[in-house]
Design a protein around this motif. Structure first.
Motif, short mmCIF file in Angstrom:
data_model
loop_
_atom_site.label_atom_id
_atom_site.label_comp_id
_atom_site.label_asym_id
_atom_site.label_seq_id
_atom_site.Cartn_x
_atom_site.Cartn_y
_atom_site.Cartn_z
N MET A 161 0.85 -1.18 0.00
CA MET A 161 0.00 0.00 0.00
C MET A 161 0.89 1.24 0.00
O MET A 161 1.76 1.40 0.85
N ALA A 162 0.67 2.12 -0.97
CA ALA A 162 1.46 3.35 -1.08
C ALA A 162 1.08 4.33 0.01
O ALA A 162 -0.07 4.36 0.47
N LYS A 163 2.04 5.13 0.41
CA LYS A 163 1.80 6.18 1.39
C LYS A 163 1.36 7.44 0.65
O LYS A 163 1.94 7.80 -0.37
N VAL A 164 0.33 8.12 1.17
CA VAL A 164 -0.16 9.38 0.60
C VAL A 164 0.02 10.47 1.65
O VAL A 164 -0.53 10.39 2.74
N ILE A 165 0.84 11.46 1.31
CA ILE A 165 1.15 12.55 2.22
C ILE A 165 0.61 13.84 1.60
O ILE A 165 1.00 14.20 0.49
N GLU A 166 -0.29 14.50 2.33
CA GLU A 166 -0.88 15.73 1.81
C GLU A 166 -0.08 16.93 2.29
O GLU A 166 0.31 17.00 3.46
N ARG A 167 0.17 17.87 1.36
CA ARG A 167 0.93 19.07 1.68
C ARG A 167 0.27 20.28 1.02
O ARG A 167 -0.37 20.16 -0.01
N SER A 168 0.49 21.43 1.62
CA SER A 168 0.04 22.65 0.97
C SER A 168 1.14 23.05 -0.02
O SER A 168 2.29 22.63 0.11
N GLY A 169 0.77 23.86 -0.99
CA GLY A 169 1.76 24.35 -1.94
C GLY A 169 1.53 23.85 -3.35
O GLY A 169 0.50 23.25 -3.66
N ASP A 170 2.50 24.08 -4.18
CA ASP A 170 2.44 23.89 -5.62
C ASP A 170 3.22 22.65 -6.03
O ASP A 170 4.43 22.56 -5.78
N ALA A 171 2.56 21.69 -6.66
CA ALA A 171 3.21 20.43 -7.05
C ALA A 171 4.30 20.65 -8.09
O ALA A 171 5.35 20.00 -8.04
N VAL A 172 4.09 21.56 -9.04
CA VAL A 172 5.08 21.80 -10.08
C VAL A 172 6.35 22.39 -9.46
O VAL A 172 7.46 21.95 -9.74
N ALA A 173 6.20 23.38 -8.59
CA ALA A 173 7.36 23.97 -7.91
C ALA A 173 8.05 22.93 -7.04
O ALA A 173 9.29 22.87 -6.99
N ALA A 174 7.27 22.11 -6.35
CA ALA A 174 7.84 21.09 -5.46
C ALA A 174 8.67 20.07 -6.24
O ALA A 174 9.68 19.57 -5.74
#
Length: 161
Positions: free
Chosen positions: A1-14
């Protein structure tokens, strides 16, 4: 099972700033980069947009459930990789275009591709945009369950935009 971590911010920049191995972008099968996330990708990851445009002669129905990639790595390092997930046949605002079966198929296939040949002790860090998935009418709880169904060697960092 994959881990899903939620974050604020921009995926492209990250993808560029936080050392992720892979960025995945939910994409329609008509080569239409039209929503705010797609515009950001077109500006910051133009190679991924070009790869999508090169599929234009293909019938959209044949792309559904598939993916395209652009690798920034060289022959000695397979990462980083940018991915178009073809998880919606159509696009537009006001109704659900995200196809959950196609998303599942795209994710499982691309996870197999990116894990192939990678050290079995290594975890692959993937970033994507929650907004990019919900924009097409996707329900976050269903999407999260699909992400968790992926191989455990994948960690999904889901950014708010």
């Amino acid at each position: 099972m994959a881990k899903v971590i939620e974050r604020s911010g921009d995926a492209v920049a990250a993808f560029f700033d936080d050392g992720h191995d892979v960025v995945m972008v939910n994409t329609n099968c008509h080569c239409a980069y039209y929503n705010p996330l797609h515009q950001k990708v077109q500006k910051n990851i133009p190679e991924l947009y070009t790869v999508d445009q090169q599929t234009f002669p293909m019938k959209p129905e044949r792309k559904l459930g598939g993916y395209t990639t652009y690798s920034y790595g060289d022959l000695t390092d397979e990462f980083p990789i940018a991915v178009n997930l073809y998880s919606q046949l159509y696009y537009g605002i006001g109704e659900r275009h995200l196809n959950y079966a196609a998303l599942t198929c795209s994710l499982l296939n691309v996870c197999g591709f990116i894990l192939d040949g990678v050290d079995t002790q290594r975890t692959v860090r993937v970033c994507l945009s929650r907004t990019g998935l919900e924009y097409e009418g996707g329900d976050w709880e269903i999407i999260k369950e699909i992400l968790e169904f992926c191989p455990e060697r994948v960690e999904f960092y889901v950014y708010s935009s």
